[in-house]
Design an enzyme around this catalytic site. Structure first.
Site: not given
Ligand SMILES: Cc1ncc(COP(=O)(O)O)c(C=O)c1O
Length: 425
Positions: A236, A279-281, A316, A320, A350-351, A379
């Site tokens: 997050g 974290p991913g993002r 995205r 969103y 086509c959306e 993402y």
């Molecule tokens: C279980 C879980 N952990 C971590 C993440 C990574 O989230 P972020 O990219 O916001 O850090 C997600 C994203 O959907 C998730 O579902």
């Protein structure tokens, strides 16, 4: 990360983006390995400042390209996986499985089998699954639970993953029952987890949810005589997508989180859990730019700039209404109050949702202009599709001055290759 020369042409790692677009065609995802390392090292240094030990687990779903995984793995962190193939890729990349997690939801028996076989830490979205695992004869020694702490927050409604409207985790009121069920079933080692939302830019929030989970622990499981190996506060960590948004102050965030740890832990009977994050993002978003060419400019009820990277390439904005900043290569940033200079960026799908939010001002855009869509490293490709039978784009990884194709552009034949008794002519 992007650099602009005197003629307003952009480069990344000193490599011209216009040249990359000419060489590999558009749409094209371009990532910087150096930026990914920098993001991870920054997070590591902040956590090391406030915690004796910690676990960072990269949320593989943000960008699953195996070459990106290799860069991330080399920094020494673990992985957070959400499907058997993500897990397989993480294992192959060499992520330490005992410092990695599998967090699925609504898992099939096959999903569970593959997760347990991999040796990863299993994080359960529903504690009733303990019974299923036991019946299958594969209940692992270690389990953690995804608790829904009753609150959530996120950049958009769709990425809030905690609170009453979330399909994830189970209500925190059932936490005691969950751990009791696991103990009775024979589980020996434990963790606790929550993931309440994505793209959060407010430092206080991380301390708030950490306090929330400590309160849940104190009220539910403190007297069960179990030790928690980690308290995972999820991912997050947000990144600014607009000029108005301020970057997340990591130092402030984790200073506050560490104070919550210091205040609560000495009063609890749960061992000495490490803080864990997934974290991913934050680790990859700003490492990527999506290169796209203008295909057509139309003046209708409003002005449209059509580009070759629609929602099948970058979902995205359509999914969103997510904002991505854009630049026109070779042009000065253009600010105009004239309605005739304002354009909606749209793709070719086509959306009617295949559109970027908010009008942007451009100076006489025309077909062939190169547009750079920023913050496309997370993402982006992972959510791409073949909708409208568009092929998926190529991906390039820049590392220092080297450039490597890490995924070739799909062909039309690739799109049809799994259709039996058919050959594309
Ligand atoms: C279980 C879980 N952990 C971590 C993440 C990574 O989230 P972020 O990219 O916001 O850090 C997600 C994203 O959907 C998730 O579902």
């Amino acid at each position: 990360m992007l650099k602009k020369n005197d003629s307003n042409y952009y480069s990344m790692n000193d490599i011209s983006l216009a040249e990359l677009a000419d060489k590999y065609q558009t749409p094209l995802y371009v990532y910087s390995a150096d930026q990914i390392r920098k993001n991870i090292q920054h997070l590591q240094s902040v956590l090391a400042k406030y915690f004796d030990s910690y676990r960072i687990q990269y949320a593989v779903k943000a960008n699953t390209n195996p070459h990106v995984l290799k860069i991330v793995k080399e920094t020494g962190i673990g992985a957070d996986c959400s499907s058997p193939l993500e897990l397989r890729l993480a294992k192959q990349a060499g992520f330490p499985m005992d410092r990695s997690t599998y967090t699925g939801n609504y898992e099939s028996p096959e999903d569970f089998k593959r997760a347990v076989e991999s040796g990863v830490n299993l994080n359960l979205d529903d504690y009733h699954r303990i019974t299923d695992l036991k019946e299958m004869g594969i209940l692992p020694e270690f389990v953690s639970f995804r608790i829904n702490p009753g609150i959530g927050r996120g950049g958009f409604e769709q990425i809030v993953t905690g609170g009453a409207d979330a399909k994830f985790g189970f209500p925190y009121e059932e936490t005691r029952k969950a751990y009791q069920t696991a103990i009775e079933a024979g589980v020996k080692r434990f963790g606790i987890h929550m993931m309440t939302g994505s793209n959060i830019l407010e430092p206080f929030y991380f301390a708030e949810i950490t306090q929330k989970i400590f309160t849940i622990i104190e009220n539910s499981i403190n007297d069960l005589g179990i030790e928690l190996e980690f308290i995972n506060i999820g991912g997050g960590l947000g990144v600014p997508y607009t000029k108005e948004e301020e970057a997340l102050d990591l130092d402030q965030s984790f200073k506050m989180v560490s104070e919550v740890f210091k205040k609560n832990l000495p009063n609890l009977n749960i061992g000495n859990p490490e803080i864990a994050l997934e974290p991913g993002r934050y680790l990859v978003a700003n490492s990527g730019v999506l290169l796209s060419k203008v295909t057509h400019v139309k003046r209708s009820y409003r002005n449209y700039v059509g580009i070759d990277a629609g929602m099948s390439t970058l979902l995205r904005p359509a999914m969103y209404k997510a904002f991505h900043d854009v630049k026109m290569d070779g042009q000065e940033d253009f600010l105009s109050n004239e309605p005739s200079d304002h354009y909606r960026i749209c793709g070719q799908i086509c959306e009617n949702s295949d559109i970027h939010p908010l009008d942007r001002s451009f100076n006489q855009p025309k077909a062939g202009d190169l547009m750079l869509i920023e913050n496309a490293g997370a993402y982006g490709f992972t959510m791409s599709s073949n909708y409208n039978n568009r092929v998926r784009p190529a991906e390039i990884l820049l590392d220092g001055s080297s450039e490597k194709v890490i995924r070739v552009r799909e062909t039309e034949e690739d799109v049809l290759k799994n259709v039996p008794d058919f050959e594309l002519k």
